[in-house]
Design an enzyme around this catalytic site. Sequence first.
Site, PDB file in Angstrom:
ATOM      1  N   SER A 103     -27.887  44.276  -0.946  1.00  0.00           N
ATOM      2  CA  SER A 103     -29.026  43.866   0.120  1.00  0.00           C
ATOM      3  C   SER A 103     -30.419  44.066   0.953  1.00  0.00           C
ATOM      4  O   SER A 103     -30.994  43.948   1.145  1.00  0.00           O
ATOM      5  CB  SER A 103     -27.931  43.343   0.952  1.00  0.00           C
ATOM      6  N   LYS A 106     -33.531  43.669  -0.138  1.00  0.00           N
ATOM      7  CA  LYS A 106     -34.253  43.025   0.630  1.00  0.00           C
ATOM      8  C   LYS A 106     -36.150  42.874   1.497  1.00  0.00           C
ATOM      9  O   LYS A 106     -36.022  41.560   1.953  1.00  0.00           O
ATOM     10  CB  LYS A 106     -33.278  42.099   1.336  1.00  0.00           C
ATOM     11  N   SER A 163     -29.292  37.852   5.230  1.00  0.00           N
ATOM     12  CA  SER A 163     -28.685  38.197   3.738  1.00  0.00           C
ATOM     13  C   SER A 163     -28.528  37.052   2.815  1.00  0.00           C
ATOM     14  O   SER A 163     -28.099  37.850   2.051  1.00  0.00           O
ATOM     15  CB  SER A 163     -27.439  39.635   3.830  1.00  0.00           C
ATOM     16  N   LYS A 291     -30.681  45.987   7.935  1.00  0.00           N
ATOM     17  CA  LYS A 291     -30.736  45.607   6.823  1.00  0.00           C
ATOM     18  C   LYS A 291     -29.560  46.627   6.604  1.00  0.00           C
ATOM     19  O   LYS A 291     -29.330  47.599   6.016  1.00  0.00           O
ATOM     20  CB  LYS A 291     -31.917  45.513   5.927  1.00  0.00           C
TER      21      LYS A 291
END
Length: 467
Positions: A103, A106, A163, A291
Amino acid sequence: MKLKKKQRTTSKSKRNYLRKGVASVLLLNMLCFSLVPALALAEGEQTKSTTTSTKPASQQTGAVKIPTAKELDLKVSSAILLEPVSGQVLLNINGDEPLPPASMTKMMTEYIVADLVKQGKFGWDDVVTVQKNAAKTIGSRIFLAEGDQHTIKELYIAMAVGSANDATVALAEYVAGSEQAFVKMMNDEAQRMGMKTAHFANSTGLDIKDMPEGFQTPGGQETVMSAMDAAILAKYIVTDHPDFSDFTSLQTYQFRERDAKPIVNYNWMLEANKNVTNFKQFAYEGLDGLKTGHTSNAGNCFTGTAERNGMRLISVVMGTATDKARFVETRKVLDYGFNNFEAKQIIPPKSTVAGTETVTVNKAKNTSVPVVSDEGVSFVIPKGADVSTVQAKVELTSETLTAPLKQGTKVGTVTYSFKPDGMNQTLEKKVNLITTEDVEKAGWFKLLMRAIGDFFRDLFNGIKNLF
């Protein structure tokens, strides 16, 4: 009569002798007192010279001893530590190997959406209607249904904090028309940023097989990104969108009023978590992003960023064994940076360069014009490092400078280079040399007189050379 005259002569001689004696004493005293400071100064200089340390500069200045990568004992597949202003890489452990980022993918979606909003092409309050692809997306999600409507800002927070894969796909489809069209934007942006290994297969970081049927990326080339590329992407986020932390530092977010629980930020290291029972052991001073990521192929990953004492650092760890481990290893990486390095201005703005304090400008009233650097130079260096060995290399423009010129006209560049003790790399930064004042053109009469003077000077030198 002769006796009296002889007595007067003897008395006069005695007075002269006495005067000479007093004068000699005064002169001797003056010489002695005038020599005392000089002797003291000489003695001081001699002492200073004889007590100069022969230790290396790093020890003379009290520079810290930088731990080796091995001493950090990082349990990761790769790691990077980067200072975003200078772009300096302070730690690189297998950082150029392309790996599945999960993720952390992202971050590119976050960057593109935020950038389009910043450009005015979309607004945070624009309403997004959820399409089939987003509604069928699995993994971490907020359970969007086809036809649901939410603002870009709501979906963006769900993506940045929770997320949410479905929120991410909904944004990608709204911005580009389809997720595949958005993927092309992601790969184009990666190339522009100079990410050397990155390839994006979707907006979320899911494996292709986990994407909804009918929407899977053709070709089978999975998303990969090195730790270095992740750090570069994070650098663009924090520099181009300094309001990033308005989203990434949120501890929780109530996406819908009817939701039983709010979205909880997967980033346990947020400084604000220092008072949260479950997370306070991970909370890190100054940390406000960025993140997390996890898939079975990627393991556990985290791109973190923290700021202390005016210096921001970006860390990336990839391939840790557990969700907790990614934060434990990130702490090691960030501590390595904040404990051992400092951002320091080496050269202040508007500085002169020794040997190039002025440049010559043709047809000017004053042909010698002062020049300075247009900006300061800062490096991230080991704490306490000796900065006296900075070198400057000047390159003046090849074009002939001719008046009139405006103040601030670029006349060349100066490259400052510095190799601190304790670092393997030589740090360099190039800045412009500019004029410090307007340069006026000389009048015709002054130019004529100057030309005549130059003519006779050249003539004289030519004659002199004959002999």
